[in-house]
Design an enzyme around this catalytic site. Structure first.
Site, short mmCIF file in Angstrom:
data_model
loop_
_atom_site.label_atom_id
_atom_site.label_comp_id
_atom_site.label_asym_id
_atom_site.label_seq_id
_atom_site.Cartn_x
_atom_site.Cartn_y
_atom_site.Cartn_z
N ALA A 118 29.82 -28.26 -10.74
CA ALA A 118 30.12 -26.68 -11.09
C ALA A 118 30.26 -26.31 -12.52
CB ALA A 118 31.41 -26.54 -10.30
N THR A 119 30.42 -25.25 -12.78
CA THR A 119 30.64 -24.78 -14.27
C THR A 119 31.55 -23.51 -14.18
OG1 THR A 119 28.51 -23.11 -14.07
CG2 THR A 119 28.30 -25.58 -14.87
N SER A 158 31.65 -20.15 -15.35
CA SER A 158 30.79 -19.11 -15.95
C SER A 158 30.80 -18.78 -17.43
CB SER A 158 30.49 -17.89 -15.24
OG SER A 158 30.30 -18.44 -13.84
N HIS A 184 31.58 -13.41 -16.87
CA HIS A 184 32.89 -12.64 -16.32
C HIS A 184 33.09 -11.53 -16.70
CE1 HIS A 184 34.25 -17.37 -16.19
NE2 HIS A 184 33.86 -17.02 -14.78
N SER A 202 36.72 -23.03 -11.41
CA SER A 202 37.92 -23.33 -12.50
C SER A 202 39.12 -22.30 -12.21
CB SER A 202 37.46 -22.86 -14.06
OG SER A 202 37.39 -21.62 -13.90
N ASP A 221 36.91 -21.72 -2.63
CA ASP A 221 35.83 -22.85 -2.98
C ASP A 221 35.73 -24.05 -1.84
OD1 ASP A 221 34.45 -23.38 -6.04
OD2 ASP A 221 34.47 -25.05 -4.63
N ASP A 248 34.20 -22.32 3.35
CA ASP A 248 32.71 -22.16 3.07
C ASP A 248 32.86 -20.51 3.00
OD1 ASP A 248 30.12 -21.43 3.02
OD2 ASP A 248 29.36 -22.58 4.68
N GLY A 249 32.63 -20.48 1.67
CA GLY A 249 32.57 -18.85 1.07
C GLY A 249 31.59 -18.06 1.76
N THR A 259 26.07 -23.35 -1.45
CA THR A 259 25.44 -24.43 -0.43
C THR A 259 26.31 -24.77 0.52
OG1 THR A 259 26.12 -26.03 -2.01
CG2 THR A 259 24.15 -25.44 -2.51
N1 SAH Z 1 33.69 -18.34 -10.90
C1 SAH Z 1 33.64 -19.82 -11.26
C2 SAH Z 1 32.21 -20.38 -10.96
C3 SAH Z 1 32.20 -21.87 -10.48
S1 SAH Z 1 30.52 -22.45 -10.18
C4 SAH Z 1 34.08 -19.89 -12.53
O1 SAH Z 1 33.59 -19.47 -13.41
O2 SAH Z 1 34.68 -21.03 -12.81
C5 SAH Z 1 30.36 -21.86 -8.52
C6 SAH Z 1 31.20 -22.51 -7.54
O3 SAH Z 1 30.81 -22.26 -6.15
C7 SAH Z 1 31.37 -24.15 -7.84
O4 SAH Z 1 32.92 -24.36 -7.87
C8 SAH Z 1 31.14 -24.51 -6.26
O5 SAH Z 1 32.01 -25.51 -5.73
C9 SAH Z 1 31.26 -23.18 -5.39
N2 SAH Z 1 30.44 -23.25 -3.97
C10 SAH Z 1 29.24 -23.42 -3.88
N3 SAH Z 1 28.97 -23.07 -2.80
C11 SAH Z 1 29.99 -22.88 -2.03
C12 SAH Z 1 30.24 -22.34 -0.68
N4 SAH Z 1 29.53 -22.39 0.15
N5 SAH Z 1 31.72 -21.80 -0.45
C13 SAH Z 1 32.54 -22.02 -1.27
N6 SAH Z 1 32.14 -22.45 -2.53
C14 SAH Z 1 30.84 -22.47 -3.08
#
Ligand code: SAH
Length: 222
Positions: free
Chosen positions: A57-58, A60, A65, A89, A110, A144-145, A218
């Site tokens: 993960a990153t 952004s 933002h 994060s 997440d 699961d988002g 994913t």
């Molecule tokens: N807004 C965050 C972005 C993090 S990167 C920031 O700026 O810190 C994207 C995030 O989406 C990751 O933490 C990853 O774990 C999450 N993610 C990917 N697929 C997901 C899903 N199906 N449900 C929930 N979170 C998910």
């Protein structure tokens, strides 16, 4: 311009984002000033670029933002309910909470438990963050988002921080009328930001904004 806003401090970064017109609203500037990115980004917190936070993960880039907040701003009034999907994060969740405070609530979701824990720890590094967690203004949950989070629905605004391969009906179903969804979408190998408005009559209006590069939305890793 997007990449030329780095600064030596949180204040300098935000001043540069404002000078480069990436932050246009004073409300967003003030909300971003209240959240120190150093509590959320393990390295180079004041660079205007994404940074790895582990688990593929990153966090952004700051200009992304800012742009997400600008796009959702009308729906981020004090008292609003917000869902931040792929909260990673926890940085944007915290900024969104400042925008809807004092009576609004934000849920960050997440699918990686270690990131849910990390976002809670990150927010707990400031007194204001701790009080937002204690009061329930901010809550981080694992799930699961792509299914949204129906326990907190309906939402004024939903932000998706990872790129969706399809239109996830649960997300627009969980919007208020009116409400707004901000989501990066994968199409033909490229990603674009879409803003989807749910109007008073329940109908949906989709607008394609600009090209981006996000981590994909994913299945949870094993
Ligand atoms: N807004 C965050 C972005 C993090 S990167 C920031 O700026 O810190 C994207 C995030 O989406 C990751 O933490 C990853 O774990 C999450 N993610 C990917 N697929 C997901 C899903 N199906 N449900 C929930 N979170 C998910």
């Amino acid at each position: 311009m997007a990449w030329r806003s780095s600064g030596a401090t949180n204040e300098a970064l935000i001043a540069n984002l404002e000078r480069n017109k990436l932050i246009q609203s004073e409300r967003i500037r003030d909300a971003m000033l209240k959240v120190d990115r150093a509590h959320y980004a393990p390295a180079s917190p004041y660079e205007d670029s994404p940074q790895p936070i582990g688990h593929r993960a990153t966090i952004s880039a700051p200009h992304m933002h800012a742009s997400a907040c600008e796009s959702l701003l009308t729906y981020l009034q004090p008292g609003a309910k917000v869902l931040d999907i792929g909260s990673g994060s926890g940085y944007l969740t915290a900024v969104l909470a400042n925008l809807v405070s004092p009576s609004g609530t934000v849920i960050g979701i997440d699918h990686i438990q270690l990131l849910v824990d990390m976002s809670t720890t990150n927010m707990g590094k400031s007194e204001e963050g701790r009080s937002m967690l204690d009061s329930g203004q901010v809550e981080f949950v694992k799930g699961d988002g792509r299914k949204g989070w129906k326990e907190g629905a309906p939402y004024d605004a939903i932000h998706v921080g990872a790129a969706a391969a399809e239109h996830h009906i649960a997300l627009t179903d969980q919007l208020k009328t009116p409400g707004r969804l901000f989501v990066p979408v994968v199409e033909g190998g490229r990603q674009h930001i879409y803003v989807v408005d749910k109007k008073e009559d329940g109908s949906l209006e989709r607008k394609k904004l600009f090209g981006v590069q996000y981590v994909p939305l994913t299945d949870a890793p094993e």
